[in-house]
Design a protein around this motif. Structure first.
Motif, PDB file in Angstrom:
ATOM      1  N   LEU A  72      19.156 -28.949  -1.886  1.00 50.30           N
ATOM      2  CA  LEU A  72      20.331 -30.187  -1.058  1.00 50.30           C
ATOM      3  C   LEU A  72      21.610 -29.778  -0.660  1.00 50.30           C
ATOM      4  CD1 LEU A  72      20.913 -31.600  -5.176  1.00 50.30           C
ATOM      5  CD2 LEU A  72      19.639 -32.700  -3.366  1.00 50.30           C
ATOM      6  N   VAL A  73      20.976 -29.887   0.657  1.00 48.35           N
ATOM      7  CA  VAL A  73      22.756 -29.105   1.902  1.00 48.35           C
ATOM      8  C   VAL A  73      23.916 -30.392   1.544  1.00 48.35           C
ATOM      9  CG1 VAL A  73      22.759 -27.966   4.181  1.00 48.35           C
ATOM     10  CG2 VAL A  73      20.820 -28.128   2.639  1.00 48.35           C
ATOM     11  N   PHE A  74      24.828 -30.398   1.624  1.00 45.35           N
ATOM     12  CA  PHE A  74      25.863 -31.489   1.717  1.00 45.35           C
ATOM     13  C   PHE A  74      26.954 -30.572   3.145  1.00 45.35           C
ATOM     14  CE2 PHE A  74      24.717 -31.524  -2.988  1.00 45.35           C
ATOM     15  CZ  PHE A  74      24.343 -33.106  -2.806  1.00 45.35           C
ATOM     16  N   SER A  75      27.458 -31.374   3.260  1.00 51.03           N
ATOM     17  CA  SER A  75      28.927 -31.293   3.710  1.00 51.03           C
ATOM     18  C   SER A  75      29.478 -31.849   4.122  1.00 51.03           C
ATOM     19  CB  SER A  75      28.380 -31.035   5.981  1.00 51.03           C
ATOM     20  OG  SER A  75      27.523 -32.413   6.626  1.00 51.03           O
ATOM     21  N   GLY A  87       8.821 -29.038 -13.032  1.00 55.22           N
ATOM     22  CA  GLY A  87       9.230 -27.536 -12.809  1.00 55.22           C
ATOM     23  C   GLY A  87       9.446 -27.214 -11.665  1.00 55.22           C
ATOM     24  N   ARG A  88       9.878 -27.852 -10.330  1.00 54.58           N
ATOM     25  CA  ARG A  88      10.069 -27.563  -9.048  1.00 54.58           C
ATOM     26  C   ARG A  88      11.573 -27.542  -9.206  1.00 54.58           C
ATOM     27  NH1 ARG A  88       8.509 -31.128  -4.020  1.00 54.58           N
ATOM     28  NH2 ARG A  88       7.871 -30.292  -2.591  1.00 54.58           N
ATOM     29  N   GLY A  89      11.609 -26.669  -8.176  1.00 56.40           N
ATOM     30  CA  GLY A  89      13.319 -26.377  -8.039  1.00 56.40           C
ATOM     31  C   GLY A  89      13.960 -26.999  -7.495  1.00 56.40           C
ATOM     32  N   TYR A  90      14.857 -27.502  -7.976  1.00 58.40           N
ATOM     33  CA  TYR A  90      16.033 -28.137  -6.579  1.00 58.40           C
ATOM     34  C   TYR A  90      17.463 -27.016  -6.740  1.00 58.40           C
ATOM     35  CZ  TYR A  90      13.801 -32.963  -6.848  1.00 58.40           C
ATOM     36  OH  TYR A  90      13.449 -32.874  -6.891  1.00 58.40           O
ATOM     37  N   TYR A  91      17.794 -26.539  -5.550  1.00 60.82           N
ATOM     38  CA  TYR A  91      19.197 -25.211  -5.184  1.00 60.82           C
ATOM     39  C   TYR A  91      20.191 -25.674  -4.134  1.00 60.82           C
ATOM     40  CZ  TYR A  91      15.942 -21.682  -7.357  1.00 60.82           C
ATOM     41  OH  TYR A  91      15.253 -21.497  -7.762  1.00 60.82           O
ATOM     42  N   LEU A  92      21.029 -25.482  -4.666  1.00 59.43           N
ATOM     43  CA  LEU A  92      22.290 -26.063  -3.831  1.00 59.43           C
ATOM     44  C   LEU A  92      22.657 -24.805  -2.179  1.00 59.43           C
ATOM     45  CD1 LEU A  92      24.609 -28.081  -3.639  1.00 59.43           C
ATOM     46  CD2 LEU A  92      25.944 -26.252  -4.965  1.00 59.43           C
ATOM     47  N   TRP A  93      22.571 -25.127  -1.291  1.00 59.91           N
ATOM     48  CA  TRP A  93      22.599 -24.526  -0.042  1.00 59.91           C
ATOM     49  C   TRP A  93      24.639 -24.057  -0.468  1.00 59.91           C
ATOM     50  CZ3 TRP A  93      20.374 -22.622   3.187  1.00 59.91           C
ATOM     51  CH2 TRP A  93      21.242 -21.643   5.104  1.00 59.91           C
ATOM     52  N   GLU A  94      24.874 -22.768  -0.538  1.00 64.99           N
ATOM     53  CA  GLU A  94      26.258 -22.608  -0.203  1.00 64.99           C
ATOM     54  C   GLU A  94      26.370 -21.330   0.564  1.00 64.99           C
ATOM     55  OE1 GLU A  94      27.803 -21.390  -4.911  1.00 64.99           O
ATOM     56  OE2 GLU A  94      26.823 -19.627  -3.500  1.00 64.99           O
ATOM     57  N   GLY A  95      27.503 -22.017   1.554  1.00 66.34           N
ATOM     58  CA  GLY A  95      28.186 -21.585   2.819  1.00 66.34           C
ATOM     59  C   GLY A  95      27.905 -22.785   3.654  1.00 66.34           C
ATOM     60  N   GLU A  96      28.218 -21.768   5.182  1.00 63.40           N
ATOM     61  CA  GLU A  96      28.854 -23.230   6.376  1.00 63.40           C
ATOM     62  C   GLU A  96      26.944 -23.431   6.283  1.00 63.40           C
ATOM     63  OE1 GLU A  96      30.318 -24.681   9.125  1.00 63.40           O
ATOM     64  OE2 GLU A  96      30.632 -23.159   8.031  1.00 63.40           O
ATOM     65  N   PRO A  97      27.381 -24.996   6.183  1.00 59.39           N
ATOM     66  CA  PRO A  97      25.730 -25.952   6.134  1.00 59.39           C
ATOM     67  C   PRO A  97      25.235 -25.307   7.955  1.00 59.39           C
ATOM     68  CG  PRO A  97      27.807 -27.019   5.843  1.00 59.39           C
ATOM     69  CD  PRO A  97      27.903 -26.307   6.551  1.00 59.39           C
ATOM     70  N   PRO A  98      23.856 -25.202   7.864  1.00 55.18           N
ATOM     71  CA  PRO A  98      22.885 -25.616   9.474  1.00 55.18           C
ATOM     72  C   PRO A  98      23.188 -26.953   9.933  1.00 55.18           C
ATOM     73  CG  PRO A  98      21.230 -25.741   7.029  1.00 55.18           C
ATOM     74  CD  PRO A  98      23.170 -25.967   6.858  1.00 55.18           C
ATOM     75  N   GLN A  99      22.666 -26.071  10.743  1.00 53.52           N
ATOM     76  CA  GLN A  99      22.754 -27.759  11.956  1.00 53.52           C
ATOM     77  C   GLN A  99      21.300 -28.414  11.409  1.00 53.52           C
ATOM     78  OE1 GLN A  99      24.592 -28.298  15.262  1.00 53.52           O
ATOM     79  NE2 GLN A  99      25.843 -26.628  14.218  1.00 53.52           N
ATOM     80  N   ALA A 100      20.774 -30.281  12.186  1.00 54.62           N
ATOM     81  CA  ALA A 100      19.970 -31.011  11.391  1.00 54.62           C
ATOM     82  C   ALA A 100      19.411 -29.964  12.524  1.00 54.62           C
ATOM     83  CB  ALA A 100      20.370 -32.272  11.968  1.00 54.62           C
ATOM     84  N   PHE A 101      17.443 -30.463  11.519  1.00 51.99           N
ATOM     85  CA  PHE A 101      16.632 -29.979  11.892  1.00 51.99           C
ATOM     86  C   PHE A 101      15.369 -30.261  11.606  1.00 51.99           C
ATOM     87  CE2 PHE A 101      16.817 -27.985   8.700  1.00 51.99           C
ATOM     88  CZ  PHE A 101      15.831 -27.628   8.084  1.00 51.99           C
TER      89      PHE A 101
END
Length: 282
Positions: free
Chosen positions: A26-29, A64-78
């Motif tokens: 999950l990448v939030f901005s 059983g499948r992990g969900y992770y949070l992106w921390e730091g500057e969000p990356p560019q869309a890709f």
């Protein structure tokens, strides 16, 4: 409701395990969530599709499948992934990914709000044995915020009271709702919120169901409440734009499809008020 994802299983036990290639991120901005929309559903990027994984914090797992949070500057869309405002994603297909989106956004807000200690101002660090933020300077420990709130389906015989909020993005019909005050019981909260918002008194409170409403960091508790006395509505106009009695046969369909509110409205449409229990002390 949005959390009803069976046969999938939501697993929220704390873990500091590193991300695997197939885990979802999950990448939030400020622009929203990095995702694709395919066949009316949300698709999230995997850890393997992101430029690096050192900025990931494990949130929970589904099946059983992990969900992770992106921390730091969000990356560019890709790669077909773009940033979507999350409110607009709520009307997509309600599945395990949509629930994970809401729960993950709740934790993202909490992490962002607790980067610094509210007591001494030092930079907080993540707890290593439980979901917490810890101040290395003064030792303060902060846990995720959950706000208790009620949903009240006020009825009078075969009629149900529906409301509309004032000045909010959500414009569909809803039920009376509100948050708990310090030192207040849940039952007193129901009576207070109903009287404050629509000027009505209620009795014979019957608990229906609860819902983790992750979009506002809330735990909702739904009650059916019988009108006690006059049915004349006095609208709290800074909160509501409308409040109206509807006979069961005329209850509109214009309400949330994923919320406790929507389920309670549909329950009343189909069955009326729930039967009174043998003992009702509320």
């Amino acid at each position: 409701m949005i959390q009803d994802i069976a046969p999938h299983v939501y697993q929220n036990a704390f873990s500091a395990a590193p991300a695997q290639a197939g885990d979802l991120v999950l990448v939030f901005s400020q622009a929203g969530l990095l995702a694709r929309v395919e066949d009316g559903a949300v698709v999230l990027p995997t850890a393997a599709q992101l430029p690096e994984t050192s900025a990931l914090v494990r949130l929970f797992a589904v099946d059983g499948r992990g969900y992770y949070l992106w921390e730091g500057e969000p990356p560019q869309a890709f790669g077909g992934f773009t940033y979507h405002p999350t409110r607009g994603l709520r009307d997509l297909r309600a599945d395990e990914t949509l629930f994970a989106l809401g729960a993950g956004e709740s934790l993202w807000r909490w992490y962002r709000a607790n980067r610094f200690c509210g007591r001494c101002g030092a930079v907080m660090v993540h707890g290593q044995t439980e979901r917490s933020q810890i101040c290395p300077a003064c030792g303060q420990v902060v846990y995720p915020k959950i706000c208790p709130a009620i949903i009240a389906a006020v009825y009078d015989g075969d009629r149900l009271l529906l409301t509309r909020y004032r000045g909010r993005p959500f414009v569909r019909y809803a039920l009376v709702a509100g948050f708990n005050e310090i030192g207040e019981s849940i039952e007193d909260m129901v009576r207070r919120e109903v009287f404050e918002e629509v000027g009505l008194r209620v009795r014979d409170l019957q608990f229906y169901k609860s819902q983790p409403w992750v979009f506002t960091d809330s735990l909702l508790m739904g009650f059916f409440a019988r009108l006690d006395g006059s049915d004349a509505i006095t609208l709290q106009e800074d909160e509501l734009s409308e409040a109206q009695w509807f006979p069961r046969a005329e209850i509109p369909d214009d309400h949330s499809a994923i919320s406790l509110t929507g389920e309670m409205i549909e329950f009343f449409r189909a069955h009326g008020a729930p039967p009174a229990p043998n003992v009702n002390i509320l």
